[in-house]
Design an enzyme around this catalytic site. Structure first.
Site, PDB file in Angstrom:
ATOM      1  N   ASN A   1      -1.785 -19.759 -12.054  1.00  0.00           N
ATOM      2  CA  ASN A   1      -1.223 -20.976 -11.457  1.00  0.00           C
ATOM      3  C   ASN A   1       0.156 -20.697 -10.848  1.00  0.00           C
ATOM      4  O   ASN A   1       0.917 -19.858 -11.341  1.00  0.00           O
ATOM      5  CB  ASN A   1      -1.190 -22.147 -12.449  1.00  0.00           C
ATOM      6  CG  ASN A   1      -0.515 -21.851 -13.764  1.00  0.00           C
ATOM      7  OD1 ASN A   1      -0.392 -20.701 -14.165  1.00  0.00           O
ATOM      8  ND2 ASN A   1      -0.075 -22.885 -14.450  1.00  0.00           N
ATOM      9  N   VAL A   2       0.421 -21.399  -9.753  1.00  0.00           N
ATOM     10  CA  VAL A   2       1.669 -21.242  -9.002  1.00  0.00           C
ATOM     11  C   VAL A   2       2.204 -22.634  -8.730  1.00  0.00           C
ATOM     12  O   VAL A   2       1.669 -23.360  -7.887  1.00  0.00           O
ATOM     13  CB  VAL A   2       1.432 -20.470  -7.682  1.00  0.00           C
ATOM     14  CG1 VAL A   2       2.748 -20.331  -6.916  1.00  0.00           C
ATOM     15  CG2 VAL A   2       0.828 -19.093  -7.958  1.00  0.00           C
ATOM     16  N   GLU A   3       3.247 -23.025  -9.479  1.00  0.00           N
ATOM     17  CA  GLU A   3       3.777 -24.392  -9.368  1.00  0.00           C
ATOM     18  C   GLU A   3       4.840 -24.490  -8.278  1.00  0.00           C
ATOM     19  O   GLU A   3       5.175 -23.493  -7.616  1.00  0.00           O
ATOM     20  CB  GLU A   3       4.300 -24.821 -10.745  1.00  0.00           C
ATOM     21  CG  GLU A   3       3.160 -24.844 -11.764  1.00  0.00           C
ATOM     22  CD  GLU A   3       3.575 -25.341 -13.142  1.00  0.00           C
ATOM     23  OE1 GLU A   3       4.793 -25.441 -13.422  1.00  0.00           O
ATOM     24  OE2 GLU A   3       2.661 -25.617 -13.951  1.00  0.00           O
TER      25      GLU A   3
ATOM     26  N   CYS B   1      -3.428 -24.668  -8.985  1.00  0.00           N
ATOM     27  CA  CYS B   1      -4.109 -24.181 -10.185  1.00  0.00           C
ATOM     28  C   CYS B   1      -4.521 -22.718  -9.990  1.00  0.00           C
ATOM     29  O   CYS B   1      -4.673 -22.243  -8.860  1.00  0.00           O
ATOM     30  CB  CYS B   1      -5.363 -25.010 -10.464  1.00  0.00           C
ATOM     31  SG  CYS B   1      -5.049 -26.601 -11.245  1.00  0.00           S
TER      32      CYS B   1
ATOM     33  N   GLU C   1      -7.284 -21.401 -10.322  1.00  0.00           N
ATOM     34  CA  GLU C   1      -8.571 -21.268  -9.628  1.00  0.00           C
ATOM     35  C   GLU C   1      -8.390 -21.240  -8.112  1.00  0.00           C
ATOM     36  O   GLU C   1      -9.232 -20.678  -7.396  1.00  0.00           O
ATOM     37  CB  GLU C   1      -9.503 -22.414 -10.034  1.00  0.00           C
ATOM     38  CG  GLU C   1      -9.990 -22.354 -11.473  1.00  0.00           C
ATOM     39  CD  GLU C   1      -9.013 -22.954 -12.485  1.00  0.00           C
ATOM     40  OE1 GLU C   1      -7.833 -23.191 -12.146  1.00  0.00           O
ATOM     41  OE2 GLU C   1      -9.454 -23.188 -13.624  1.00  0.00           O
TER      42      GLU C   1
ATOM     43  N   CYS D   1      -9.844 -27.670 -15.068  1.00  0.00           N
ATOM     44  CA  CYS D   1      -9.712 -29.097 -14.750  1.00  0.00           C
ATOM     45  C   CYS D   1     -10.849 -29.525 -13.818  1.00  0.00           C
ATOM     46  O   CYS D   1     -11.571 -28.700 -13.259  1.00  0.00           O
ATOM     47  CB  CYS D   1      -8.344 -29.393 -14.144  1.00  0.00           C
ATOM     48  SG  CYS D   1      -8.162 -28.876 -12.427  1.00  0.00           S
TER      49      CYS D   1
ATOM     50  N   CYS E   1     -10.866 -28.171 -10.248  1.00  0.00           N
ATOM     51  CA  CYS E   1     -11.210 -26.744 -10.194  1.00  0.00           C
ATOM     52  C   CYS E   1     -12.688 -26.517 -10.450  1.00  0.00           C
ATOM     53  O   CYS E   1     -13.268 -25.553  -9.952  1.00  0.00           O
ATOM     54  CB  CYS E   1     -10.330 -25.961 -11.148  1.00  0.00           C
ATOM     55  SG  CYS E   1      -8.629 -25.907 -10.536  1.00  0.00           S
TER      56      CYS E   1
HETATM   57  N1  THU Z   1      -3.969 -25.511 -14.545  1.00  0.00           N
HETATM   58  C1  THU Z   1      -4.686 -24.511 -13.947  1.00  0.00           C
HETATM   59  O1  THU Z   1      -4.108 -23.584 -13.352  1.00  0.00           O
HETATM   60  N2  THU Z   1      -6.042 -24.562 -14.001  1.00  0.00           N
HETATM   61  C2  THU Z   1      -6.744 -25.497 -14.695  1.00  0.00           C
HETATM   62  O2  THU Z   1      -7.970 -25.535 -14.602  1.00  0.00           O
HETATM   63  C3  THU Z   1      -6.024 -26.431 -15.572  1.00  0.00           C
HETATM   64  C4  THU Z   1      -4.592 -26.624 -15.234  1.00  0.00           C
HETATM   65  C5  THU Z   1      -2.501 -25.474 -14.440  1.00  0.00           C
HETATM   66  C6  THU Z   1      -1.942 -26.492 -13.481  1.00  0.00           C
HETATM   67  C7  THU Z   1      -0.513 -26.594 -13.972  1.00  0.00           C
HETATM   68  O3  THU Z   1       0.251 -25.577 -13.341  1.00  0.00           O
HETATM   69  C8  THU Z   1      -0.610 -26.294 -15.457  1.00  0.00           C
HETATM   70  O4  THU Z   1      -1.904 -25.757 -15.686  1.00  0.00           O
HETATM   71  C9  THU Z   1      -0.437 -27.530 -16.344  1.00  0.00           C
HETATM   72  O5  THU Z   1      -1.313 -28.541 -15.965  1.00  0.00           O
END
Ligand code: THU
Length: 136
Positions: A51-53, A62, A64, A95, A98
């Site tokens: 994940n890259v916020e 996410c 994915e 999630c 994804c």
């Molecule tokens: N996140 C993912 O990267 N993939 C998922 O399927 C569930 C959530 C990340 C998004 C966010 O950066 C962090 O988890 C918290 O929600």
């Protein structure tokens, strides 16, 4: 071949190790929740993501997203086996959004490594909307 047959003998631990390595590269300063994913492609490649916020919170990607981007960039193909881990390296369910991303490139039969066991994506995303709907 059934989902159970395809799952039998597959080295899920090796795929989880790739997901954990990807997770170690996550950029998650806002949630503090790193995620890593890995998947096998039908030609034998493995693709991964983290994940890259973003400071604009809603723009966070996410793990994915990175995985399907790498899939397409490196030649496409179909995902056959998928795993997702959290910052402790434990199995995590993807999630809802994804699951839809994965459906596009793996379809109903994509095997998902979940805390509840190995399940086809059809059980994680029942009655999925997908590419077939657009051709009818
Ligand atoms: N996140 C993912 O990267 N993939 C998922 O399927 C569930 C959530 C990340 C998004 C966010 O950066 C962090 O988890 C918290 O929600």
């Amino acid at each position: 071949m059934t989902a159970a047959d395809r799952a039998a003998g597959f080295d899920w631990e090796a795929l989880r190790a790739e997901a954990r390595d990807a997770m170690s590269h996550a950029y998650a300063p806002y949630s503090g929740y790193p995620v890593g994913v890995a998947a096998l492609v039908d030609d034998g490649r493995t693709v991964t993501g983290c994940n890259v916020e973003n400071a604009s919170y809603g723009l966070g990607l996410c793990a994915e997203c990175g995985l399907v981007s790498q899939l397409q960039r490196t030649g496409g193909g179909r995902l056959t086996h998928f795993t997702c881990v959290n910052g402790e390296g434990e199995l995590l369910v993807p999630c809802g959004r994804c699951r839809q991303l994965l459906y596009e490139f793996g379809g109903a039969g994509l095997l998902m490594d979940t805390p509840g066991g190995i399940l086809p994506l059809s059980e994680m995303l029942p009655q999925a909307f997908g590419p077939d709907h657009l051709t009818k």
